[in-house]
Scaffold this motif. Structure first.
Motif, mmCIF file in Angstrom:
data_model
loop_
_atom_site.group_PDB
_atom_site.id
_atom_site.type_symbol
_atom_site.label_atom_id
_atom_site.label_comp_id
_atom_site.label_asym_id
_atom_site.label_seq_id
_atom_site.Cartn_x
_atom_site.Cartn_y
_atom_site.Cartn_z
ATOM 1 N N ARG A 32 0.827 -1.220 0.000
ATOM 2 C CA ARG A 32 0.000 0.000 0.000
ATOM 3 C C ARG A 32 0.856 1.262 0.000
ATOM 4 N NH1 ARG A 32 -3.444 -3.186 2.999
ATOM 5 N NH2 ARG A 32 -2.537 -2.638 4.992
ATOM 6 N N ASN A 33 2.034 1.192 0.557
ATOM 7 C CA ASN A 33 2.915 2.354 0.619
ATOM 8 C C ASN A 33 3.911 2.414 -0.538
ATOM 9 O OD1 ASN A 33 1.815 3.463 3.002
ATOM 10 N ND2 ASN A 33 2.895 1.926 4.207
ATOM 11 N N ALA A 34 3.870 1.425 -1.430
ATOM 12 C CA ALA A 34 4.787 1.403 -2.571
ATOM 13 C C ALA A 34 4.278 2.365 -3.646
ATOM 14 C CB ALA A 34 4.886 -0.014 -3.134
ATOM 15 N N PRO A 35 5.185 2.924 -4.443
ATOM 16 C CA PRO A 35 4.739 3.813 -5.522
ATOM 17 C C PRO A 35 3.909 3.045 -6.549
ATOM 18 C CG PRO A 35 7.127 3.499 -5.589
ATOM 19 C CD PRO A 35 6.626 2.768 -4.395
ATOM 20 N N ALA A 36 2.885 3.713 -7.068
ATOM 21 C CA ALA A 36 2.014 3.111 -8.077
ATOM 22 C C ALA A 36 1.471 4.193 -8.992
ATOM 23 C CB ALA A 36 0.858 2.364 -7.403
ATOM 24 N N LYS A 37 1.099 3.794 -10.166
ATOM 25 C CA LYS A 37 0.328 4.640 -11.067
ATOM 26 C C LYS A 37 -1.082 4.072 -11.029
ATOM 27 C CE LYS A 37 4.306 5.732 -13.890
ATOM 28 N NZ LYS A 37 4.394 7.145 -13.636
ATOM 29 N N TYR A 38 -2.066 4.794 -11.511
ATOM 30 C CA TYR A 38 -3.444 4.341 -11.397
ATOM 31 C C TYR A 38 -4.154 4.387 -12.735
ATOM 32 C CZ TYR A 38 -2.560 4.479 -6.468
ATOM 33 O OH TYR A 38 -2.034 4.230 -5.234
ATOM 34 N N LEU A 39 -4.992 3.394 -12.946
ATOM 35 C CA LEU A 39 -5.798 3.307 -14.153
ATOM 36 C C LEU A 39 -7.258 3.309 -13.736
ATOM 37 C CD1 LEU A 39 -6.002 2.794 -17.233
ATOM 38 C CD2 LEU A 39 -6.070 0.349 -16.674
ATOM 39 N N GLY A 40 -8.001 4.290 -14.223
ATOM 40 C CA GLY A 40 -9.433 4.348 -13.968
ATOM 41 C C GLY A 40 -10.184 3.763 -15.149
ATOM 42 N N ILE A 41 -11.212 2.975 -14.863
ATOM 43 C CA ILE A 41 -12.113 2.454 -15.887
ATOM 44 C C ILE A 41 -13.453 3.169 -15.678
ATOM 45 C CG2 ILE A 41 -13.272 0.419 -16.838
ATOM 46 C CD1 ILE A 41 -10.233 0.335 -17.197
ATOM 47 N N TYR A 42 -13.921 3.824 -16.731
ATOM 48 C CA TYR A 42 -15.117 4.658 -16.664
ATOM 49 C C TYR A 42 -16.140 4.191 -17.680
ATOM 50 C CZ TYR A 42 -12.307 8.066 -14.077
ATOM 51 O OH TYR A 42 -11.530 8.689 -13.140
ATOM 52 N N GLN A 43 -17.373 4.627 -17.494
ATOM 53 C CA GLN A 43 -18.393 4.427 -18.508
ATOM 54 C C GLN A 43 -19.071 5.755 -18.784
ATOM 55 O OE1 GLN A 43 -21.201 1.652 -16.736
ATOM 56 N NE2 GLN A 43 -22.702 3.275 -16.496
ATOM 57 N N SER A 44 -19.583 5.894 -19.985
ATOM 58 C CA SER A 44 -20.399 7.057 -20.317
ATOM 59 C C SER A 44 -21.727 6.540 -20.847
ATOM 60 C CB SER A 44 -19.710 7.955 -21.344
ATOM 61 O OG SER A 44 -19.534 7.271 -22.563
ATOM 62 N N LEU A 45 -22.793 7.226 -20.496
ATOM 63 C CA LEU A 45 -24.120 6.832 -20.934
ATOM 64 C C LEU A 45 -24.387 7.383 -22.324
ATOM 65 C CD1 LEU A 45 -26.007 7.502 -17.575
ATOM 66 C CD2 LEU A 45 -25.006 5.358 -18.394
ATOM 67 N N SER A 46 -25.274 6.758 -23.023
ATOM 68 C CA SER A 46 -25.612 7.177 -24.373
ATOM 69 C C SER A 46 -26.014 8.646 -24.394
ATOM 70 C CB SER A 46 -26.761 6.315 -24.901
ATOM 71 O OG SER A 46 -27.084 6.683 -26.215
ATOM 72 N N GLY A 47 -25.382 9.412 -25.268
ATOM 73 C CA GLY A 47 -25.708 10.821 -25.420
ATOM 74 C C GLY A 47 -25.131 11.734 -24.354
ATOM 75 N N SER A 48 -24.296 11.209 -23.462
ATOM 76 C CA SER A 48 -23.717 12.018 -22.384
ATOM 77 C C SER A 48 -22.203 12.092 -22.543
ATOM 78 C CB SER A 48 -24.058 11.413 -21.027
ATOM 79 O OG SER A 48 -23.378 12.104 -19.995
ATOM 80 N N SER A 49 -21.645 13.229 -22.158
ATOM 81 C CA SER A 49 -20.187 13.355 -22.177
ATOM 82 C C SER A 49 -19.589 13.127 -20.785
ATOM 83 C CB SER A 49 -19.789 14.738 -22.700
ATOM 84 O OG SER A 49 -20.315 15.737 -21.849
ATOM 85 N N ASP A 50 -20.433 12.839 -19.790
ATOM 86 C CA ASP A 50 -19.954 12.559 -18.431
ATOM 87 C C ASP A 50 -19.324 11.165 -18.380
ATOM 88 O OD1 ASP A 50 -20.933 14.991 -17.575
ATOM 89 O OD2 ASP A 50 -22.802 14.154 -16.812
ATOM 90 N N HIS A 51 -18.254 11.044 -17.611
ATOM 91 C CA HIS A 51 -17.581 9.764 -17.411
ATOM 92 C C HIS A 51 -17.790 9.349 -15.951
ATOM 93 C CE1 HIS A 51 -15.498 11.406 -20.956
ATOM 94 N NE2 HIS A 51 -15.437 10.143 -21.318
ATOM 95 N N ILE A 52 -18.337 8.156 -15.754
ATOM 96 C CA ILE A 52 -18.657 7.647 -14.420
ATOM 97 C C ILE A 52 -17.622 6.587 -14.056
ATOM 98 C CG2 ILE A 52 -20.401 6.470 -13.034
ATOM 99 C CD1 ILE A 52 -22.429 7.501 -15.278
ATOM 100 N N LEU A 53 -16.932 6.781 -12.938
ATOM 101 C CA LEU A 53 -15.900 5.824 -12.511
ATOM 102 C C LEU A 53 -16.544 4.490 -12.144
ATOM 103 C CD1 LEU A 53 -12.905 5.312 -11.750
ATOM 104 C CD2 LEU A 53 -13.498 6.055 -9.435
ATOM 105 N N ARG A 54 -16.034 3.400 -12.737
ATOM 106 C CA ARG A 54 -16.495 2.049 -12.409
ATOM 107 C C ARG A 54 -15.526 1.340 -11.478
ATOM 108 N NH1 ARG A 54 -20.731 -0.346 -15.251
ATOM 109 N NH2 ARG A 54 -20.613 -1.689 -13.435
ATOM 110 N N THR A 55 -14.224 1.508 -11.737
ATOM 111 C CA THR A 55 -13.218 0.903 -10.876
ATOM 112 C C THR A 55 -11.883 1.590 -11.116
ATOM 113 O OG1 THR A 55 -12.292 -1.204 -10.070
ATOM 114 C CG2 THR A 55 -12.459 -0.940 -12.447
ATOM 115 N N ARG A 56 -10.983 1.388 -10.206
ATOM 116 C CA ARG A 56 -9.636 1.953 -10.315
ATOM 117 C C ARG A 56 -8.640 0.850 -9.968
ATOM 118 N NH1 ARG A 56 -10.220 6.712 -7.371
ATOM 119 N NH2 ARG A 56 -10.529 7.860 -9.287
ATOM 120 N N LEU A 57 -7.605 0.729 -10.794
ATOM 121 C CA LEU A 57 -6.571 -0.281 -10.575
ATOM 122 C C LEU A 57 -5.244 0.405 -10.300
ATOM 123 C CD1 LEU A 57 -8.544 -1.426 -13.010
ATOM 124 C CD2 LEU A 57 -6.846 -3.212 -13.076
ATOM 125 N N ALA A 58 -4.543 -0.070 -9.285
ATOM 126 C CA ALA A 58 -3.178 0.395 -9.048
ATOM 127 C C ALA A 58 -2.273 -0.352 -10.015
ATOM 128 C CB ALA A 58 -2.756 0.119 -7.606
#
Length: 152
Positions: free
Chosen positions: A75-101
């Motif tokens: 948990r204290n080691a350096p990491a970069k992060y990858l977010g996985i998002y979804q957007s709904l049809s016709g929307s430009s909003d991105h909703i976070l689904r999960t995040r991976l270290a």
């Protein structure tokens, strides 16, 4: 006669040039439901310090206590992060689904993204829903370096 499924079998590579921008990783197409049966992240990060080795057992320490100490080191080691998002049809909003270290763990390793999003075997998306990936700068982790690779 049954309709043939649409099969998408491609890799999306995130690199330094992707920066911290949203990258579309899946779109079922207009008016179609999405059905994602397999989404694996292959991670090869070399631009940060590697994960520490498991600590040696202490006297009278249980395996669970040793594992807890190792998890704290990770948990204290350096990491970069990858977010996985979804957007709904016709929307430009991105909703976070999960995040991976993203760790520096040699050799490259794989993460099952579907199991991070749902407890089901597959991910079913409503018509027009898209999936996106984005490298996130959490705690000054920074974007991917030129030696880093993440494939989805």
């Amino acid at each position: 006669m049954a309709e043939e499924p649409i099969i998408v079998n491609r890799a999306i590579n995130l690199t330094a040039s992707s920066g911290t921008n949203f990258v579309e990783i899946y779109s079922p197409g207009d008016g179609l439901n999405g059905y994602v049966a397999d989404l694996i992240a292959t991670v090869d990060i070399t631009s940060i310090a590697p994960l520490p080795s498991p600590p040696a057992a202490l006297d009278l320490e249980t395996e669970m206590q040793r594992d807890d100490r190792y998890q704290e080191l990770i948990r204290n080691a350096p990491a970069k992060y990858l977010g996985i998002y979804q957007s709904l049809s016709g929307s430009s909003d991105h909703i976070l689904r999960t995040r991976l270290a993203l760790w520096n763990s040699r050799p490259a390793y794989e993460e099952d993204v579907i199991s991070r999003i749902t407890s089901l075997e597959n991910l079913v998306l409503a018509p027009g829903v898209k999936l996106w990936a984005k490298v996130e700068d959490i705690g000054n982790s920074g974007a991917l370096a030129s030696t880093d690779r993440v494939s989805l």
